[in-house]
Enzyme design. Structure first.
Site, PDB file in Angstrom:
ATOM      1  N   ARG A  77     -53.225 -46.470   1.047  1.00  0.00           N
ATOM      2  CA  ARG A  77     -53.736 -46.051   2.367  1.00  0.00           C
ATOM      3  C   ARG A  77     -54.791 -45.670   2.638  1.00  0.00           C
ATOM      4  NH1 ARG A  77     -47.412 -43.766   2.885  1.00  0.00           N
ATOM      5  NH2 ARG A  77     -46.605 -45.831   3.373  1.00  0.00           N
ATOM      6  N   ILE A 124     -48.304 -39.236 -24.153  1.00  0.00           N
ATOM      7  CA  ILE A 124     -47.664 -39.266 -25.420  1.00  0.00           C
ATOM      8  C   ILE A 124     -46.519 -40.388 -25.332  1.00  0.00           C
ATOM      9  CG2 ILE A 124     -46.051 -38.155 -27.058  1.00  0.00           C
ATOM     10  CD1 ILE A 124     -46.733 -35.249 -25.794  1.00  0.00           C
ATOM     11  N   LYS A 183     -37.265 -35.787 -16.642  1.00  0.00           N
ATOM     12  CA  LYS A 183     -37.588 -36.370 -18.034  1.00  0.00           C
ATOM     13  C   LYS A 183     -36.748 -36.255 -19.129  1.00  0.00           C
ATOM     14  CE  LYS A 183     -42.482 -34.933 -16.618  1.00  0.00           C
ATOM     15  NZ  LYS A 183     -43.308 -34.111 -16.911  1.00  0.00           N
TER      16      LYS A 183
END
Length: 423
Positions: A45, A134, A203
């Protein structure tokens, strides 16, 4: 040389990092894949001055990228779970591979998206969604594929780790360090997801899905943040040979899976205890390899973009992984876990008070491993007392704490932090 055209939606911190990597390393990516991998279309945008999009088509309507017939793969880095879901689902339905850095999207709506991807013969990859640069997802799905994974645990939110590191090393208050983290760009204006453990829980759920085949069901997560941790807790922990870290812990047990995010005391000699600042670290234990540890930057433009582009290159090579097989497994209630515990309480400086506290613990089969009684608070009769217990059932510990708080020899609430042998 065949072409592999990539679309990108989102031109913020991670998106600009992706653009910069393609601008710098296009020739290297061709050499590594044997294909002409091109970032061909961006949906954003607004422009970002931190990257050069001069030679790339840019659209303000994000769906223009998703519906571009020339695009083979879509990168989604806008965040959130509503518009991002619509973009990713449409791209998959259009038979485009998708790479995302969006951990909330995978944790909350991954089940649906994986079904759409499989039905359309394409892949949804998300290395960048957990622990930034990682390669922990590749470690679980590829490098450790020969192993039965028994545990995954670690520091998977850099903001929380930065706050605890600053509080521990400099004796600063939580609010003061949080304000600095926001000024440095480590924490959002609304830091709830970071400091209350929600980001880490997203996570951890993804890692448990990959490690154990656990269904992506966020309602099963136990989540506790770091807002109640005080400099005194960090000092007392150090006196006892521990560091306090905000850990995600997923462990396989015969009865089910432990799935929890909370502050944790870790012995100072353990490697994870030494991971400070905004760094992340994940320890994985496998049946064949034993304990392994992965550490590095968990966020930031270049590290996260590195993980995004690694997924792109994998798909350009034709490295399409099989979807994870979900197994019927129960997530254990938090009250059934076993841990050692750190307790901090205020006791009246009277004879027999500590004896009564240890008596209460003993009545729940909880033994004391270490006890520190500090000097009395000025102008009061109250003394801070810190206790480390041996391993015990959590529900027993909660019941004992309730009785200690009702005992007239103590004042106020008892602070409790779990103690683990992590990393």
């Amino acid at each position: 040389m065949s072409s592999f055209k990539v679309g990108l939606v989102g031109l913020g911190t991670v998106g600009s990092g992706v653009v910069n990597l393609f601008n710098e390393h296009t020739q290297m990516y061709q050499e590594r894949t044997g294909r002409s991998v091109q970032l061909a279309h961006i949906g954003a945008r607004r422009d970002n001055p931190n990257c050069d999009t001069t030679n790339i088509k840019v659209s303000r309507d994000l769906f223009d990228v998703v519906n571009d017939e020339d695009i083979d793969l879509l990168i989604e880095v806008i965040g959130g779970t509503d518009l991002a879901y619509d973009l990713v689902a449409k791209a998959l339905q259009n038979k485009k591979h998708v790479v995302t850095a969006n951990k909330a999207l995978i944790a909350m709506r991954g089940n649906e998206l994986f079904e759409i991807a499989q039905a359309n013969g394409v892949s949804l990859r998300f290395e960048a969604a957990v622990a930034g640069g990682i390669p922990i997802i590749k470690a679980l799905t590829e490098g450790l594929a020969a192993n039965d994974i028994t545990s995954v645990e670690g520091i998977i939110n850099g903001t929380g780790n930065f706050i605890l590191t600053e509080m521990a090393s400099k004796g600063r208050e939580f609010g003061d360090v949080l304000a600095e983290a926001q000024a440095l760009g480590y924490a959002e204006a609304d830091p709830t997801f970071d400091v209350e453990g929600i980001d880490a829980a997203h996570k951890l759920l993804i890692l448990a899905h990959l490690a154990f085949g656990l269904e992506l069901d966020f309602s099963k997560m136990y989540t506790q943040g770091i807002t109640q941790i005080t400099p005194a807790d960090l000092d007392y922990a150090r006196d006892l040979g521990y560091r306090v870290k905000h850990l995600g812990i997923a462990r396989k047990r015969d009865e089910g899976i432990e799935l929890r995010v909370h502050p944790t005391l870790i012995a100072e000699q353990n490697l994870i205890a030494k991971v400070d600042g905004v760094l992340n670290a994940v320890a994985v234990e496998g049946s064949a390899v034993g304990p392994t540890l992965y550490s590095g930057p968990g966020a930031g433009s270049a590290p996260t973009a590195s993980a995004v582009v690694a997924d792109v290159l994998d798909l350009a090579r034709g490295n399409v992984l099989q979807p994870i097989t979900v197994k019927a497994q129960s997530v254990l209630p938090q009250g059934s876990i076993e841990s050692a515990y750190y307790l901090r309480l205020l006791a009246k400086d009277h004879a027999g008070v500590l004896s009564k506290v240890t008596q209460i613990l003993s009545s729940y089969d909880i033994s004391v491993e270490a006890l520190i009684q500090k000097e009395a608070t000025p102008h009061t009769e109250e003394v801070p007392v810190v206790i480390i217990t041996n391993r015990t059932n959590e529900q027993a510990m909660l019941d004992a704490i309730e009785q200690i708080e009702q005992f007239e020899g103590t004042v106020g609430a008892v602070a409790m932090i779990r103690v683990e042998n992590a990393g």
